[in-house]
Scaffold this motif. Structure first.
Motif, mmCIF file in Angstrom:
data_model
loop_
_atom_site.group_PDB
_atom_site.id
_atom_site.type_symbol
_atom_site.label_atom_id
_atom_site.label_comp_id
_atom_site.label_asym_id
_atom_site.label_seq_id
_atom_site.Cartn_x
_atom_site.Cartn_y
_atom_site.Cartn_z
ATOM 1 N N SER A 138 119.293 53.761 5.473
ATOM 2 C CA SER A 138 117.881 54.124 5.316
ATOM 3 C C SER A 138 117.188 53.251 4.282
ATOM 4 N N THR A 139 117.913 52.937 3.206
ATOM 5 C CA THR A 139 117.326 52.122 2.142
ATOM 6 C C THR A 139 117.767 50.664 2.209
ATOM 7 N N LEU A 140 118.725 50.373 3.099
ATOM 8 C CA LEU A 140 119.298 49.032 3.256
ATOM 9 C C LEU A 140 120.024 48.579 1.986
ATOM 10 N N LYS A 141 120.525 49.532 1.224
ATOM 11 C CA LYS A 141 121.208 49.184 -0.028
ATOM 12 C C LYS A 141 122.720 49.234 0.159
ATOM 13 N N LEU A 142 123.375 48.144 -0.249
ATOM 14 C CA LEU A 142 124.832 48.055 -0.246
ATOM 15 C C LEU A 142 125.290 48.078 -1.692
ATOM 16 N N SER A 143 126.229 48.950 -2.010
ATOM 17 C CA SER A 143 126.634 49.092 -3.403
ATOM 18 C C SER A 143 128.145 49.191 -3.553
ATOM 19 N N LYS A 144 128.584 48.773 -4.742
ATOM 20 C CA LYS A 144 129.968 48.965 -5.183
ATOM 21 C C LYS A 144 129.886 49.451 -6.624
ATOM 22 N N GLY A 145 130.217 50.709 -6.828
ATOM 23 C CA GLY A 145 130.075 51.289 -8.156
ATOM 24 C C GLY A 145 128.625 51.262 -8.587
ATOM 25 N N SER A 146 128.360 50.704 -9.762
ATOM 26 C CA SER A 146 126.997 50.650 -10.298
ATOM 27 C C SER A 146 126.255 49.383 -9.868
ATOM 28 N N LYS A 147 126.929 48.500 -9.147
ATOM 29 C CA LYS A 147 126.323 47.244 -8.713
ATOM 30 C C LYS A 147 125.852 47.371 -7.274
ATOM 31 N N ASP A 148 124.644 46.894 -6.987
ATOM 32 C CA ASP A 148 124.148 46.994 -5.611
ATOM 33 C C ASP A 148 123.312 45.774 -5.249
ATOM 34 N N ILE A 149 123.070 45.640 -3.957
ATOM 35 C CA ILE A 149 122.282 44.535 -3.437
ATOM 36 C C ILE A 149 121.538 45.018 -2.199
ATOM 37 N N LYS A 150 120.354 44.479 -1.988
ATOM 38 C CA LYS A 150 119.541 44.844 -0.828
ATOM 39 C C LYS A 150 119.918 43.958 0.360
ATOM 40 N N LEU A 151 120.094 44.587 1.517
ATOM 41 C CA LEU A 151 120.354 43.852 2.747
ATOM 42 C C LEU A 151 119.073 43.747 3.553
ATOM 43 N N ILE A 152 119.024 42.791 4.464
ATOM 44 C CA ILE A 152 117.965 42.807 5.466
ATOM 45 C C ILE A 152 118.445 43.691 6.617
ATOM 46 N N LEU A 153 117.535 44.077 7.497
ATOM 47 C CA LEU A 153 117.848 45.078 8.512
ATOM 48 C C LEU A 153 119.032 44.686 9.388
ATOM 49 N N LYS A 154 119.057 43.470 9.896
ATOM 50 C CA LYS A 154 120.140 43.072 10.800
ATOM 51 C C LYS A 154 121.487 43.026 10.077
ATOM 52 N N GLU A 155 121.495 42.660 8.800
ATOM 53 C CA GLU A 155 122.734 42.701 8.016
ATOM 54 C C GLU A 155 123.241 44.137 7.924
ATOM 55 N N SER A 156 122.316 45.059 7.647
ATOM 56 C CA SER A 156 122.690 46.472 7.536
ATOM 57 C C SER A 156 123.226 47.001 8.860
ATOM 58 N N GLU A 157 122.557 46.658 9.946
ATOM 59 C CA GLU A 157 122.996 47.115 11.269
ATOM 60 C C GLU A 157 124.377 46.557 11.607
ATOM 61 N N LEU A 158 124.607 45.305 11.263
ATOM 62 C CA LEU A 158 125.900 44.681 11.548
ATOM 63 C C LEU A 158 127.006 45.339 10.735
ATOM 64 N N LEU A 159 126.756 45.568 9.448
ATOM 65 C CA LEU A 159 127.772 46.205 8.612
ATOM 66 C C LEU A 159 128.015 47.645 9.067
ATOM 67 N N GLU A 160 126.954 48.340 9.458
ATOM 68 C CA GLU A 160 127.109 49.709 9.974
ATOM 69 C C GLU A 160 127.993 49.717 11.213
ATOM 70 N N LEU A 161 127.788 48.753 12.096
ATOM 71 C CA LEU A 161 128.608 48.649 13.308
ATOM 72 C C LEU A 161 130.070 48.390 12.955
ATOM 73 N N LEU A 162 130.323 47.469 12.036
ATOM 74 C CA LEU A 162 131.698 47.143 11.656
ATOM 75 C C LEU A 162 132.380 48.334 10.982
ATOM 76 N N ILE A 163 131.626 49.086 10.179
ATOM 77 C CA ILE A 163 132.201 50.276 9.546
ATOM 78 C C ILE A 163 132.540 51.329 10.585
ATOM 79 N N SER A 164 131.642 51.538 11.544
ATOM 80 C CA SER A 164 131.878 52.560 12.568
ATOM 81 C C SER A 164 133.052 52.186 13.475
ATOM 82 N N ARG A 165 133.358 50.887 13.555
ATOM 83 C CA ARG A 165 134.463 50.399 14.380
ATOM 84 C C ARG A 165 135.575 49.843 13.492
ATOM 85 N N LYS A 166 135.802 50.482 12.348
ATOM 86 C CA LYS A 166 136.708 49.945 11.336
ATOM 87 C C LYS A 166 138.141 49.751 11.822
ATOM 88 N N ASN A 167 138.522 50.439 12.881
ATOM 89 C CA ASN A 167 139.886 50.299 13.397
ATOM 90 C C ASN A 167 139.957 49.420 14.638
#
Length: 225
Positions: A138-167
């Motif tokens: 929703s916010t396009l934010k990727l984070s690890k602990g207290s560190k985060d970075i903003k993604l663009i929409l297609k980056e977020s969609e791609l990472l979401e797809l890879l996470i949902s298909r992690k196996n």
């Protein structure tokens, strides 16, 4: 997340499209049952918003057809029909939820999140977690602990797809269909570019999560040992 809207009321279909895009969903909308069935059978969608009263083919028939074909995509029925018998018929035909018209935007978004949670994809507050990273589509934010970075929409969609298909390994063809649509003229170079972008951002976060290339097959998300 890619959503298919099958709704013959054009103003409603357009309004839903804008609402969902504003909330960072990828959306395709069609306005009759025949087109709805063709799109649903492509099996590229993560969720379908399906009206019952449609020209050419009704929503219940579409639902029965895709379930018979083994397509398990979550379906939320949207309809002016509010009778208990209609709800039962829809749920018995394989719907995951039922939302009578008119409905509030907040309720629709909540139902979408609820259905996603049932799939086991969304952990909390619309956030996806894998390894040491968290992604908020929703916010396009990727984070690890207290560190985060903003993604663009297609980056977020791609990472979401890879996470949902992690196996599972995701081919370039699957990624193109999911992110741009099966009739897109996008080529493999686009996928390679966005994979490169994501790898750089994961590296920036010093994440243990890596995108591994499976030669001749595609990509898989893994945690470094």
């Amino acid at each position: 997340m890619r959503i298919l809207i099958v709704e013959d009321e054009l103003p409603l279909a357009e309004a839903l499209t804008q609402i969902l895009k504003k909330n960072n969903y990828t959306v395709d909308a069609v306005n009759d049952g025949e087109a709805g069935l063709d799109n649903a059978l492509s099996d590229i969608y993560d969720l379908i918003l399906l009206d019952i009263m449609l020209p050419k083919i009704d929503g219940i028939s579409i639902l029965k057809n895709i379930r018979e074909e083994g397509i398990t995509t979550p379906v939320i029925l949207l309809t002016a029909k509010g009778e208990i018998s209609d709800k039962v018929a829809g749920l018995d035909s394989g719907a995951d939820d039922y939302l009578p018209k008119p409905f509030a935007t907040e309720e629709l978004l909540a139902r979408i999140r609820s259905v996603s949670r049932r799939k086991g994809e969304i952990i909390k507050d619309n956030t996806l977690k894998f390894g040491d990273i968290e992604l908020n589509p929703s916010t396009l934010k990727l984070s690890k602990g207290s560190k985060d970075i903003k993604l663009i929409l297609k980056e977020s969609e791609l990472l979401e797809l890879l996470i949902s298909r992690k196996n599972a390994t995701s081919s370039k063809e699957l990624i193109i269909e999911k992110l741009w649509g099966f009739d897109s003229d996008v080529d493999n170079n686009h996928v390679e570019v966005y994979i490169s972008f994501l790898r750089k951002k994961l590296s920036y976060l010093d994440s243990e999560v890596v995108i591994t290339t499976v030669r001749g097959v595609g990509y898989i998300l893994e945690v470094k040992k």
